[in-house]
Design an enzyme around this catalytic site. Structure first.
Site, PDB file in Angstrom:
ATOM      1  N   GLU A   1     120.695  97.346 -17.931  1.00  0.00           N
ATOM      2  CA  GLU A   1     119.947  97.197 -16.442  1.00  0.00           C
ATOM      3  C   GLU A   1     118.748  97.204 -15.950  1.00  0.00           C
ATOM      4  O   GLU A   1     118.440  96.189 -15.177  1.00  0.00           O
ATOM      5  CB  GLU A   1     121.358  97.549 -15.911  1.00  0.00           C
ATOM      6  CG  GLU A   1     122.910  96.795 -16.231  1.00  0.00           C
ATOM      7  CD  GLU A   1     123.296  97.516 -17.338  1.00  0.00           C
ATOM      8  OE1 GLU A   1     123.478  98.241 -17.781  1.00  0.00           O
ATOM      9  OE2 GLU A   1     124.759  96.487 -17.699  1.00  0.00           O
TER      10      GLU A   1
ATOM     11  N   HIS B   1     134.194 101.120 -11.093  1.00  0.00           N
ATOM     12  CA  HIS B   1     134.069  99.670 -10.748  1.00  0.00           C
ATOM     13  C   HIS B   1     134.889  98.534  -9.724  1.00  0.00           C
ATOM     14  O   HIS B   1     134.601  97.654  -9.397  1.00  0.00           O
ATOM     15  CB  HIS B   1     134.984  98.659 -12.290  1.00  0.00           C
ATOM     16  CG  HIS B   1     133.994  98.729 -13.562  1.00  0.00           C
ATOM     17  ND1 HIS B   1     134.349 100.429 -14.337  1.00  0.00           N
ATOM     18  CD2 HIS B   1     133.963  97.957 -14.357  1.00  0.00           C
ATOM     19  CE1 HIS B   1     133.859 100.238 -15.624  1.00  0.00           C
ATOM     20  NE2 HIS B   1     133.526  98.652 -15.637  1.00  0.00           N
TER      21      HIS B   1
END
Ligand SMILES: Cc1ncc(C[n+]2csc(CCOP(=O)(O)OP(=O)(O)O)c2C)c(N)n1
Ligand SMILES: Cc1ncc(C[n+]2csc(CCOP(=O)(O)OP(=O)(O)O)c2C)c(N)n1
Ligand SMILES: [Mg+2]
Ligand SMILES: [Mg+2]
Lengths: 338, 328, 328, 338
Positions: free
Chosen positions: C60, C129
């Site tokens: 990322e 999440h």
């Protein structure tokens, strides 16, 4: 580029492929960098510049050797120790000094300073205050080059310490997977601030890490402009051919402290002296003269012209324009309305 | 009482914590022989050895994760970030792991670690070395966030942080490191979660953090001469926030101003203002709630621009004067 | 008009942007043949090829940096994070580079990139999440932050974001992806920085974001039956904030509530509240400013706990009723 | 541990050093994992479990082989695909199911679910929802072990995709520089979600990356418990001797989709079938019987007992206690006052 007539055929390729004028210009740039750093240091100590700065004295060989074969349309990403890269890529010292002095004439209009010095007009996408910050940015610039079907390259400078950042791993991996035209140039000056490579990595060379990305890893003598340039030239050619990235490690040394606050507690005087004796500039001068590519008089003239340019640059900077304190939020957004 | 600088007070707290508890150790970049970028750890490596004052490779995310793992396995790590800006590389471990592990594991573990963040502008280090990101971490349940403003406070709060069973984030303004103040020699704790009334006053309540506490006190002295009596509350802890102390003060003064260095939008002053605006103190307010925070821009390199980017004493004086005189 | 889901509207915007501008490309994890974790990119890879719909390694921070570099060199990257939680790994490039480069370089460059963040709770994916971290990025000058709440809005605002010369962060609530709504077929832009009055009302102003706009509208309908007339403002953009629209509404209704999913403390509602409390609208307020935000905890896995951790319609109804009836 | 009498001396060390009972227990654990995953999958499809889950069917060989030689005081850090690691390290399936069902009896009292499943009492520091998240945490646990002068180890499970995260690089480097007792276990199942290793890295094996950290990199057949265990045993012994970390790569395959939403668009049916034919469980059964370490009847009994334990576990979970919805903020802090 034709070699000049008189040079002996047994001289290494670096001395064959460049003309005497080109080689003398490389020496001039090395002097410009050395004097620039000394001038900046002095201005800082005289209180004319604030903040901090990271000098590259001793590393001029890799800065100029790495950038010599680059075009204006090639990119570089640089580091906190980036003055040399900036000059190597073609920036004007006076506009760099103007930046250090915080003036509107500076490359960043006084907003960036030493750690963000950039000359976009010559393809320098900027120094970076974040160790490793420039690595993925260079990969992105190379991705754009590939998408635009250009045969330019992106050269990414970073230090030995930066090779311990996750960004190094992610950047080299993506560049390799996508076969991007990047030349990763690690200036290994043995220390990340105070921590030696022996204490921060478990391999002898940063180049040893290239194999984890299936890319060539090359080790060069960073204090020999010829050695650096020959390895880099090959990496650049490989990148332009679309064969992907290369990691070139330049073994060098910074003879000054890490930054202004460094007391050199982590290294010995002997080590510093030993490396000062391997100064890349006299080394290059000697080879130029040995090959009959420059006379002593020419070398002295080059030195003097560099000194003059730096002195004039500092003067230019001192007389620059101060930003308007009411313009703090200027250039935060392209559309000032935002 | 003997005086210490803010940096010396931190160093003393670290030493006393290591003396008292063998599980405490320090980790960070150049905190060993270099003594730390701001000379906070100084010569601790010589007194406690490289095993307890560990220089780490330049790997902020990894260091944060190592601190989490060591805390889970029985140690009490104290991690120094060289600049708070580099926390941007470690947010994953700080926010997804350190802050949430106890909760996600149903209370079966705790994560007793401390992270220290040299923060703030004023050193000419430009946009990537001058940020005040404390509001980010104060937004994260599971973390505690403190911002001590004096040598005495930082020693007592850091010792409390190292004792704490949960992760504590310590924001230290770089310009405070050289500030001197009286500091008791023996170890002591100052409670996390309690604000401190640094100056009592009747006309307006100022809630300030870190270096802004001192600028606000300066402004208060100036306004005193004008007959404006300013109460200055040193917030000290950004999570959990001591709302009660602020409510009591606002009920008394009927006016509130928040002074902080972080970017004004969504900086800590936004939360203080909102807490009062939703509290019973709302009915006591005689004027809008003033916020004096950092400019909506990165920190510029040029020294004059840099000063203009964060609240300074003259601006605080003017803001408070207008607030009290009803000229907002 | 034909209806699309929120996810389809995003996909159409991405396709139209790529049709119109060859420099636009998409990058992310599993956005190619997999179609994206939430099937947003769907079959775009088959229509535009792997060079314009790029699957990236799980890196990322690197991806964000690649987007910055590509933007500097003339491309317009649109980066999809698989979950907004993973932005914690990329904050360095987002905040220190993308947001600040133009400023640090004195305006000599711009960074035209878009980052998309599937966010929010409600899917049973637990604490790592399900976060809503938009307030972090709204705290950062140099970024623009949008949170479209309908299929029509997300198409128009995403197209505006891709046109924008500066970095734009797009927060998409995962529970909205399947929501249907009318969406014009041709390309169109909805201005970044303008709030939208989703429902006019006289008694109280609700400023809501993303999925909370819909919950607030539901609550408004219920309260309508009780004779309480709620005005609902869809903030749409978190940076820059359209304060004027909110001030006008509060001057009319004299009451303000903020409804958002992010953690209450230092969530976007704190900033909205503080802006009104420091504005001329303060004098029009007849009641404290109500904030209904996420619980001060990570998002739990258990579905009942998960629901209890963020504002739901009954709680919004009750909160607004008490606010209007003066029972706060 | 003594080998049982009847086994032939030419059998590989794995079958020599463990007793027949120990080996049969390993088979039992492999079955427990397989049936656990199938049971969880079914409960999920019947709507008894919400959220998502990542099944490790096909990877039981590495999960059990890697954890077989571990002590209770050794640590593991696990991944989003962590059910097998959890059972391998000694967790009780019924308490895992209770967690999936969101009950107070669950290992995380219903707060964590599949992606955060942990049994701290057996040294499992937890699965992780963040790819690569467990890597530096394992290094930190190993640092604590070293500071406490224990001869325990920290075993870190991660996938091929995780090896592209910066956290992988930083964690392996620190473990190597500090010579920490870590065993890095990469379960390379050929894909990171939909992206094959060919598309995400430029080297053939994750183990090829070990050289960048000066640590041994070992490749094993992840579908052979014996192959995995022998390599891991050596890595564990090395770690206990204080000689530092090892990277062990287990080549394996997940026969189910990445998660519930996977349509397997990125791989062929043939590839899946090919790997199903290399199922680690029958493979291990055959070897056990070939070596006369287990009879067919015993194997069938083991299978049945595993099935019974799983069925009972699901029943236990269904009847568990729901958390009180007013306790959302419970356990955010150790001192609830905060
Ligand atoms: C992410 C990050 N971590 C730490 C620092 C502080 N810092 C600045 S330079 C430096 C040393 C970098 O070492 P190296 O990469 O070898 O470059 P050198 O200074 O030797 O040229 C450190 C630790 C930083 N600027 N950014
Ligand atoms: C930091 C981060 N990025 C992305 C994801 C989404 N994600 C979950 S699992 C996965 C694939 C991981 O691949 P690998 O490491 O090989 O493990 P495997 O799933 O194959 O067992 C991805 C991309 C995540 N959870 N965390
Ligand atoms: Mg170095
Ligand atoms: Mg995998």
């Amino acid at each position: 580029m034709n070699a000049v007539g008189k040079i002996k055929p047994n001289a290494r390729p670096f001395y064959q492929k460049y003309s005497a004028d080109q080689l003398k210009d490389a020496l001039r740039k090395m002097y410009l960098i050395r004097r620039f750093e000394e001038g900046a240091e002095e201005a800082y100590m005289r209180g004319l510049i604030h903040g901090t700065m990271h000098l590259s004295i001793g590393q001029e060989g890799s800065a100029v050797g790495a950038t010599m074969a680059l075009r204006n349309t090639d990119y570089i990403t640089s580091t906190h120790r980036g003055h040399g890269h900036c000059i190597g890529k073609g920036a004007e010292p006076k506009l760099m000094f103007a930046e250090f002095f915080g003036k509107e004439e500076g490359y960043c209009r006084g907003r960036g300073g030493s750690m963000h010095i950039a000359d976009v007009s010559t393809g320098n996408l900027g120094a970076n205050g974040i160790v490793g910050g420039g690595l993925p940015i260079a990969v992105g610039a190379a991705l754009a080059i590939k998408k635009q079907k250009r045969d330019d390259v992106a050269m990414c400078f970073f230090g030995d310490g930066a090779s311990n950042e996750g960004a190094f791993h992610e950047a080299l991996n993506m560049a390799a997977v996508w076969k991007l035209p990047v030349v990763f140039v690690c200036e290994n000056n043995k220390y990340g601030m105070s921590v030696s490579t022996e204490r921060s990595m478990a391999v002898a060379n940063v180049a040893d890490r290239a194999s984890a990305y299936g890319m060539p890893g090359v080790i060069t003598d960073g204090n020999s402009i010829a050695d650096v340039e020959e390895a880099i030239a090959e990496a650049i050619a490989r990148a332009r051919r679309g064969e992907g990235p290369t990691l070139v490690e330049c073994k060098t040394y910074r003879t000054r402290g890490h930054s202004r606050s460094d007391r050199n507690r982590y290294r010995t005087k002997e080590e510093i002296e030993e490396w000062k004796a391997r100064d890349p500039i006299p080394h290059f001068e000697a080879e130029l003269m040995a090959h009959g590519l420059a006379t002593e008089a020419e070398v002295i003239a080059i030195r003097k012209s560099a000194e003059a340019e730096i002195a004039a640059g500092i003067e230019f900077a001192r007389l620059g324009t101060d930003p308007n304190p009411n313009e703090v939020t200027r250039d935060v957004y392209s559309n000032e309305a935002a | 009482m003997r005086e210490l600088t803010y940096a010396q007070a931190i160093q003393e707290a670290l030493a006393q914590a290591m003396d008292a508890d063998p599980t405490v150790f320090l980790m960070g970049e150049d905190i060993g022989v270099y003594g730390g970028a701001f000379q906070v750890t100084g010569d601790l490596v010589h007194r406690y050895g490289e095993d307890r004052v560990m220089d780490a490779p330049i790997s902020e995310l990894g260091q944060a994760g190592v601190a989490v793992g060591a805390a889970l396995a029985g140690c009490r790590p104290v991690l120094e970030f060289q600049f708070s800006d580099f926390a941007t590389l470690a947010m994953e471990q700080i926010v997804n792991q350190a802050a949430k592990l106890r909760f996600m594991l149903g209370g079966k573990v705790n994560v007793p670690l401390v992270m220290r963040f040299p923060a703030g502008s004023g050193t000419g280090a430009a946009a990537q070395h001058s940020q005040s990101l404390e509001a980010w971490l104060a937004h994260v349940p599971g973390l505690k966030v403190i911002q001590p403003s004096t040598p005495a406070d930082v020693k007592g709060m850091l010792l409390a942080a190292i004792d704490d069973p949960d992760p504590v984030m310590v924001f230290e303004h770089k310009l405070l490191y050289k500030m001197k103040g009286e500091v008791p020699e023996e170890p002591y704790r100052i409670a996390i979660g309690k604000a401190h009334v640094a100056r009592e006053g009747r006309d307006v309540t100022v809630v300030a953090t870190s270096i802004m506490v001192h600028k606000s006190l300066e402004a208060a002295t100036i306004l005193d001469a004008e007959g404006i009596d300013v109460e200055v509350i040193d917030l000290r802890t950004l999570r959990p926030i001591d709302t009660a102390t602020i409510i009591d003060s606002v009920k008394k003064t009927s006016r509130l101003a928040c002074v902080y260095e972080g970017v004004k939008t969504l900086g800590i002053g936004a939360e203080i203002s909102a807490r009062i605006a939703e509290s019973e103190a709302f009915d006591y307010l005689d004027a809008p709630i003033l916020r004096l925070g950092g400019a909506e821009s990165p920190i510029p390199y040029n020294p004059e621009l840099e000063k203009a980017a964060v609240p300074q004493v003259p601006g605080i004086v003017e803001g408070l004067r207008n607030l009290v005189r009803g000229r907002m």
